[in-house]
Design a protein around this motif. Structure first.
Motif, PDB file in Angstrom:
ATOM      1  N   ARG A  60     -31.097  20.532 -39.910  1.00  0.00           N
ATOM      2  CA  ARG A  60     -31.345  20.902 -41.301  1.00  0.00           C
ATOM      3  C   ARG A  60     -30.418  22.060 -41.640  1.00  0.00           C
ATOM      4  NH1 ARG A  60     -36.491  22.805 -41.309  1.00  0.00           N
ATOM      5  NH2 ARG A  60     -35.750  24.926 -41.429  1.00  0.00           N
ATOM      6  N   ASP A  61     -29.796  21.995 -42.794  1.00  0.00           N
ATOM      7  CA  ASP A  61     -28.911  23.075 -43.250  1.00  0.00           C
ATOM      8  C   ASP A  61     -27.865  23.439 -42.196  1.00  0.00           C
ATOM      9  OD1 ASP A  61     -30.402  23.209 -45.611  1.00  0.00           O
ATOM     10  OD2 ASP A  61     -31.812  24.624 -44.704  1.00  0.00           O
ATOM     11  N   SER A  62     -27.289  22.431 -41.562  1.00  0.00           N
ATOM     12  CA  SER A  62     -26.217  22.600 -40.569  1.00  0.00           C
ATOM     13  C   SER A  62     -26.665  23.298 -39.293  1.00  0.00           C
ATOM     14  CB  SER A  62     -25.032  23.360 -41.177  1.00  0.00           C
ATOM     15  OG  SER A  62     -24.583  22.703 -42.331  1.00  0.00           O
ATOM     16  N   LEU A  63     -27.965  23.317 -39.022  1.00  0.00           N
ATOM     17  CA  LEU A  63     -28.500  23.947 -37.814  1.00  0.00           C
ATOM     18  C   LEU A  63     -29.315  22.916 -37.034  1.00  0.00           C
ATOM     19  CD1 LEU A  63     -29.758  27.268 -39.435  1.00  0.00           C
ATOM     20  CD2 LEU A  63     -27.651  26.951 -38.122  1.00  0.00           C
ATOM     21  N   LEU A  64     -29.530  23.193 -35.749  1.00  0.00           N
ATOM     22  CA  LEU A  64     -30.342  22.334 -34.888  1.00  0.00           C
ATOM     23  C   LEU A  64     -31.662  23.038 -34.597  1.00  0.00           C
ATOM     24  CD1 LEU A  64     -30.603  19.787 -33.065  1.00  0.00           C
ATOM     25  CD2 LEU A  64     -29.549  21.146 -31.242  1.00  0.00           C
ATOM     26  N   PHE A  65     -32.754  22.291 -34.728  1.00  0.00           N
ATOM     27  CA  PHE A  65     -34.088  22.832 -34.477  1.00  0.00           C
ATOM     28  C   PHE A  65     -34.816  21.978 -33.447  1.00  0.00           C
ATOM     29  CE2 PHE A  65     -32.991  24.254 -38.698  1.00  0.00           C
ATOM     30  CZ  PHE A  65     -33.416  25.577 -38.715  1.00  0.00           C
ATOM     31  N   LEU A  66     -35.846  22.579 -32.838  1.00  0.00           N
ATOM     32  CA  LEU A  66     -36.726  21.890 -31.903  1.00  0.00           C
ATOM     33  C   LEU A  66     -38.156  22.171 -32.322  1.00  0.00           C
ATOM     34  CD1 LEU A  66     -37.273  20.425 -29.132  1.00  0.00           C
ATOM     35  CD2 LEU A  66     -37.302  22.707 -28.123  1.00  0.00           C
ATOM     36  N   LYS A  67     -38.996  21.136 -32.242  1.00  0.00           N
ATOM     37  CA  LYS A  67     -40.410  21.313 -32.554  1.00  0.00           C
ATOM     38  C   LYS A  67     -41.236  20.539 -31.537  1.00  0.00           C
ATOM     39  CE  LYS A  67     -43.718  21.271 -36.255  1.00  0.00           C
ATOM     40  NZ  LYS A  67     -43.842  21.456 -37.680  1.00  0.00           N
ATOM     41  N   ASP A  68     -42.246  21.200 -30.984  1.00  0.00           N
ATOM     42  CA  ASP A  68     -43.198  20.532 -30.100  1.00  0.00           C
ATOM     43  C   ASP A  68     -44.151  19.719 -30.976  1.00  0.00           C
ATOM     44  OD1 ASP A  68     -44.529  20.520 -27.245  1.00  0.00           O
ATOM     45  OD2 ASP A  68     -46.141  20.763 -28.710  1.00  0.00           O
ATOM     46  N   LEU A  69     -44.446  18.491 -30.570  1.00  0.00           N
ATOM     47  CA  LEU A  69     -45.297  17.602 -31.364  1.00  0.00           C
ATOM     48  C   LEU A  69     -46.728  17.589 -30.830  1.00  0.00           C
ATOM     49  CD1 LEU A  69     -42.776  14.664 -31.871  1.00  0.00           C
ATOM     50  CD2 LEU A  69     -43.350  16.504 -33.470  1.00  0.00           C
ATOM     51  N   LYS A  70     -47.260  18.790 -30.587  1.00  0.00           N
ATOM     52  CA  LYS A  70     -48.621  18.961 -30.056  1.00  0.00           C
ATOM     53  C   LYS A  70     -48.780  18.235 -28.728  1.00  0.00           C
ATOM     54  CE  LYS A  70     -50.515  19.608 -34.641  1.00  0.00           C
ATOM     55  NZ  LYS A  70     -51.444  19.167 -35.670  1.00  0.00           N
ATOM     56  N   SER A  71     -47.777  18.375 -27.880  1.00  0.00           N
ATOM     57  CA  SER A  71     -47.801  17.720 -26.566  1.00  0.00           C
ATOM     58  C   SER A  71     -48.894  18.329 -25.697  1.00  0.00           C
ATOM     59  CB  SER A  71     -46.442  17.867 -25.885  1.00  0.00           C
ATOM     60  OG  SER A  71     -46.161  19.228 -25.634  1.00  0.00           O
ATOM     61  N   ARG A  72     -49.371  17.549 -24.770  1.00  0.00           N
ATOM     62  CA  ARG A  72     -50.470  17.992 -23.899  1.00  0.00           C
ATOM     63  C   ARG A  72     -50.058  19.162 -23.011  1.00  0.00           C
ATOM     64  NH1 ARG A  72     -54.714  14.294 -21.848  1.00  0.00           N
ATOM     65  NH2 ARG A  72     -56.138  15.756 -20.925  1.00  0.00           N
ATOM     66  N   ASN A  73     -48.847  19.102 -22.441  1.00  0.00           N
ATOM     67  CA  ASN A  73     -48.411  20.127 -21.490  1.00  0.00           C
ATOM     68  C   ASN A  73     -47.432  21.140 -22.077  1.00  0.00           C
ATOM     69  OD1 ASN A  73     -49.936  19.199 -19.187  1.00  0.00           O
ATOM     70  ND2 ASN A  73     -48.620  17.402 -19.281  1.00  0.00           N
ATOM     71  N   GLY A  74     -47.140  21.020 -23.349  1.00  0.00           N
ATOM     72  CA  GLY A  74     -46.310  22.006 -24.018  1.00  0.00           C
ATOM     73  C   GLY A  74     -44.821  21.873 -23.754  1.00  0.00           C
ATOM     74  N   THR A  75     -44.078  22.677 -24.504  1.00  0.00           N
ATOM     75  CA  THR A  75     -42.622  22.720 -24.433  1.00  0.00           C
ATOM     76  C   THR A  75     -42.215  24.177 -24.341  1.00  0.00           C
ATOM     77  OG1 THR A  75     -42.495  20.748 -25.834  1.00  0.00           O
ATOM     78  CG2 THR A  75     -40.488  22.054 -25.634  1.00  0.00           C
ATOM     79  N   ARG A  76     -41.227  24.454 -23.499  1.00  0.00           N
ATOM     80  CA  ARG A  76     -40.739  25.832 -23.355  1.00  0.00           C
ATOM     81  C   ARG A  76     -39.254  25.879 -23.671  1.00  0.00           C
ATOM     82  NH1 ARG A  76     -44.240  29.123 -20.706  1.00  0.00           N
ATOM     83  NH2 ARG A  76     -46.024  28.125 -19.738  1.00  0.00           N
ATOM     84  N   ARG A  77     -38.866  26.950 -24.366  1.00  0.00           N
ATOM     85  CA  ARG A  77     -37.451  27.216 -24.599  1.00  0.00           C
ATOM     86  C   ARG A  77     -37.138  28.542 -23.951  1.00  0.00           C
ATOM     87  NH1 ARG A  77     -34.585  29.355 -29.885  1.00  0.00           N
ATOM     88  NH2 ARG A  77     -35.961  31.026 -29.259  1.00  0.00           N
ATOM     89  N   ASN A  78     -36.180  28.519 -23.025  1.00  0.00           N
ATOM     90  CA  ASN A  78     -35.777  29.720 -22.285  1.00  0.00           C
ATOM     91  C   ASN A  78     -36.985  30.405 -21.641  1.00  0.00           C
ATOM     92  OD1 ASN A  78     -33.157  29.187 -23.138  1.00  0.00           O
ATOM     93  ND2 ASN A  78     -33.366  30.481 -24.943  1.00  0.00           N
TER      94      ASN A  78
END
Length: 163
Positions: A60-78
């Motif tokens: 969006r707007d020339s940028l890259l994003f990440l979103k967790d979709l309410k996953s059971r075990n979660g998502t980590r960035r760095n």
């Protein structure tokens, strides 16, 4: 999600995918949205700790994003857990951990120019001067010599067409 294409510019991002003992894969994406999950996803991970629809990369707007979709075990960035309500801007070097054995590293996020073949042909015909003859350069066909995808039309009938 909004398309990130403005004036023939599009976001290209390169991800390195690592799953357990499998060899890492490096993949380039132009898609505005890439679903990550264990099944029915653009980026499918074979990790039992990854949800079916785990997370999504999107532009969006020339940028890259990440979103967790309410996953059971979660998502980590760095190393930090992402809240499902938040979108996280991704940058080169960011490492996303999903499940027990899956890692995705963002290698690059670039804005690239895209053009249709028909636009390229049209632009080449607008030139006032002809380039010098160069045996290594192929002359582009005129618009009446290409199909709707910009591919050259066959010049002669195919002798093997009826076989």
């Amino acid at each position: 999600m909004k398309v990130s294409k403005v004036n023939n510019l599009k976001v290209q991002y390169t991800l390195k995918i690592e799953e357990g003992t499998r060899a890492p894969q490096i993949m380039n994406f132009f898609e505005e949205e890439v679903l990550v999950g264990r099944r029915n996803a653009v980026l499918t991970l074979n990790d039992p700790q990854v949800s079916g629809r785990h997370a999504v990369f999107y532009t969006r707007d020339s940028l890259l994003f990440l979103k967790d979709l309410k996953s059971r075990n979660g998502t980590r960035r760095n190393g930090r857990r992402i809240n499902a309500e938040n979108e996280i801007e991704m940058r080169s070097g960011d490492v996303v951990t999903l499940g027990r054995h899956s890692r995705i590293t963002c290698l690059s996020v670039d804005l690239v120019q895209t053009r249709k073949a028909q636009d390229i042909i049209h632009d080449s015909q607008k030139r006032d001067t002809q380039p010098p003859d160069d045996p290594d350069v192929t002359q582009l066909p005129s618009p009446d010599e290409v199909d709707e995808y910009g591919l050259p039309l066959p010049s002669e009938p195919d002798p093997f067409e009826d076989i």
